[in-house]
Design an enzyme around this catalytic site. Structure first.
Site, PDB file in Angstrom:
ATOM      1  N   ASP A 131       8.011 -19.936  25.390  1.00 45.38           N
ATOM      2  CA  ASP A 131       7.011 -18.860  25.370  1.00 45.38           C
ATOM      3  C   ASP A 131       6.673 -18.593  23.904  1.00 45.38           C
ATOM      4  O   ASP A 131       7.360 -17.832  23.229  1.00 45.38           O
ATOM      5  CB  ASP A 131       7.590 -17.603  26.038  1.00 45.38           C
ATOM      6  CG  ASP A 131       6.663 -16.399  25.884  1.00 45.38           C
ATOM      7  OD1 ASP A 131       5.555 -16.554  25.321  1.00 45.38           O
ATOM      8  OD2 ASP A 131       7.059 -15.306  26.326  1.00 45.38           O
ATOM      9  N   LYS A 168      -2.333 -12.581  19.936  1.00 47.35           N
ATOM     10  CA  LYS A 168      -1.639 -12.330  18.669  1.00 47.35           C
ATOM     11  C   LYS A 168      -2.233 -13.212  17.573  1.00 47.35           C
ATOM     12  O   LYS A 168      -2.871 -12.725  16.654  1.00 47.35           O
ATOM     13  CB  LYS A 168      -0.128 -12.584  18.794  1.00 47.35           C
ATOM     14  CG  LYS A 168       0.595 -11.527  19.619  1.00 47.35           C
ATOM     15  CD  LYS A 168       0.907 -12.020  20.970  1.00 47.35           C
ATOM     16  CE  LYS A 168       1.900 -11.194  21.755  1.00 47.35           C
ATOM     17  NZ  LYS A 168       1.711  -9.772  21.828  1.00 47.35           N
ATOM     18  N   TRP A 180      11.613 -10.204  25.802  1.00 46.87           N
ATOM     19  CA  TRP A 180      10.691 -11.078  26.536  1.00 46.87           C
ATOM     20  C   TRP A 180      11.419 -12.206  27.234  1.00 46.87           C
ATOM     21  O   TRP A 180      11.069 -12.578  28.358  1.00 46.87           O
ATOM     22  CB  TRP A 180       9.581 -11.594  25.618  1.00 46.87           C
ATOM     23  CG  TRP A 180       8.610 -10.491  25.284  1.00 46.87           C
ATOM     24  CD1 TRP A 180       8.412  -9.907  24.070  1.00 46.87           C
ATOM     25  CD2 TRP A 180       7.730  -9.816  26.208  1.00 46.87           C
ATOM     26  NE1 TRP A 180       7.461  -8.917  24.169  1.00 46.87           N
ATOM     27  CE2 TRP A 180       7.030  -8.836  25.465  1.00 46.87           C
ATOM     28  CE3 TRP A 180       7.464  -9.931  27.569  1.00 46.87           C
ATOM     29  CZ2 TRP A 180       6.079  -7.983  26.046  1.00 46.87           C
ATOM     30  CZ3 TRP A 180       6.528  -9.083  28.148  1.00 46.87           C
ATOM     31  CH2 TRP A 180       5.846  -8.121  27.393  1.00 46.87           C
TER      32      TRP A 180
END
Ligand code: PMP
Length: 355
Positions: free
Chosen positions: A168, A192, A102
């Protein structure tokens, strides 16, 4: 009704109490005679939901008042562009720390807008702060506190001096307390730890908001979104409402310190089992292993299909690793119960014994 233990990395398991409340309020939200799904976002009932969600989120994280709290769309992926388009503030370079899939994607996207300097890079591990080479003129330093695919997590908060720190937090948001005042900007997709897909939460230091990139779509302008209480256009009302219920649930559970204790315990149970045998293998450096996404491999990829089939039959769902890296991944977000970890360990033991 049989609910499985859902190890999915996201969208992921939600607290059962929240789902029950959603069911309870689904057709008639608190006497309004309609579902939140059917309600105008300008309706007082919805603005109250939105305001309460922000207040609860601020309370959970102790967000200082100078930070704006935004409920946006476009996922964390949109933030990969929106951050460089708005935090450059006249500078031409930003520093990125790479620890997995990511953070690499975030850096690749940012390179469309400014000169990306890779300040440090780690493979299955977090590069120690002493190895980072920060640029004095960087607009900001970006990192990914938890790499969802690779299972690598920072268990410390990097000190980058006066440079704005951008994180992030998609897959570890609200999993433990954080000192928000140390960050310039935090972003996280909700799906999540915070709620269903469709909402991206952004916390940004109001002092960093300057002239954005000329091509920035106005619907993504942090300052405008903040000034319009995240209702510049129609927001993802239902997802926002469910996030609010999750924030309330977290407060009722005892807040983020309590979550950190539970999350550490669940992850340690699983890592302790993995370290005590030699059938499965965890590729991540022990000090940098994620509490949220535990990745492990079987001795042969050829065993994966039988492993997953047996897991599903045992009520253990969503263990397949990301297609980029293969192997297995057990995601243990806030709402994932410890009983499911014990069941997984029983299954791991049994599978290894039979293989
Ligand atoms: N960053 C991280 C750390 C993620 O885990 C994910 C999604 N798994 C993303 C970014 C991308 O998020 P989205 O799909 O919401 O754009």
């Amino acid at each position: 009704m049989a609910r499985v233990y859902n190890f999915s990395a996201g969208p992921a398991t939600l607290p059962e109490a929240v789902l029950e409340q959603v069911r309870e309020e689904l057709l008639d939200y608190r006497g309004s005679g309609m579902s939140v799904m059917e309600m105008s976002h300008r309706d007082r009932a919805f603005t109250a939901i939105a305001e309460q969600a922000e207040a609860d989120l601020r309370a959970l994280l102790g967000v200082p008042s100078r930070y704006r709290v935004l409920f946006m769309q476009g996922g964390a992926t949109a933030q990969f562009s929106l951050v460089p388009m708005q935090l450059a503030r006249g500078r031409t370079r930003a520093d990125y720390v790479l620890t997995g899939s990511w953070s690499r994607k975030a850096a690749r996207e940012a390179a469309r807008y400014l000169d990306v300097h890779i300040a440090a890079e780690g493979e299955h591990a977090v590069p120690p702060r002493a190895q980072w080479r920060l640029s004095a003129d960087a607009a900001y330093v970006h990192y990914t506190p938890n790499e969802t695919i690779d299972g690598v997590e920072f268990h410390w908060l990097p000190d980058v001096g006066d440079l704005p720190l951008v994180a992030d937090f998609s897959s570890s948001f609200l999993s433990r307390p954080i000192d928000v005042s140390r960050f310039g900007l935090i972003y996280a997709g909700a799906q999540k730890n915070a709620g269903p897909a469709g909402v991206t939460i952004v916390l940004v230091d109001g002092e960093l908001l300057d002239e954005p990139h000329a091509a920035l779509p106005s619907v993504f302008n942090y300052r405008s979104v903040a000034d319009h209480a995240s209702m510049l256009n129609t927001p993802p009302c239902f997802a926002w409402y469910v996030c609010g219920l999750v924030f309330r649930w977290l407060l009722e559970q005892g807040g983020l310190a309590e979550m950190a204790g539970r999350n550490r315990r669940k992850a340690n149970l699983l890592y302790h089992y993995l370290d005590g045998q030699d059938f499965y293998h965890c590729p991540v450096a022990p000090a940098d292993r994620s509490w949220m996404n535990v990745v492990f491999r079987l001795p042969e990829p050829a065993l994966d299909a039988a492993f997953l089939q047996g897991a599903t039959a045992a009520g253990l769902d969503g263990l397949q690793g990301h297609r980029l890296v293969g192997g297995m991944r057990a995601s243990l977000y806030n709402a994932f119960p410890e009983a499911g970890v014990h069941l997984l360990i029983d299954y791991l033991r049994e599978f290894a014994r039979r293989a």
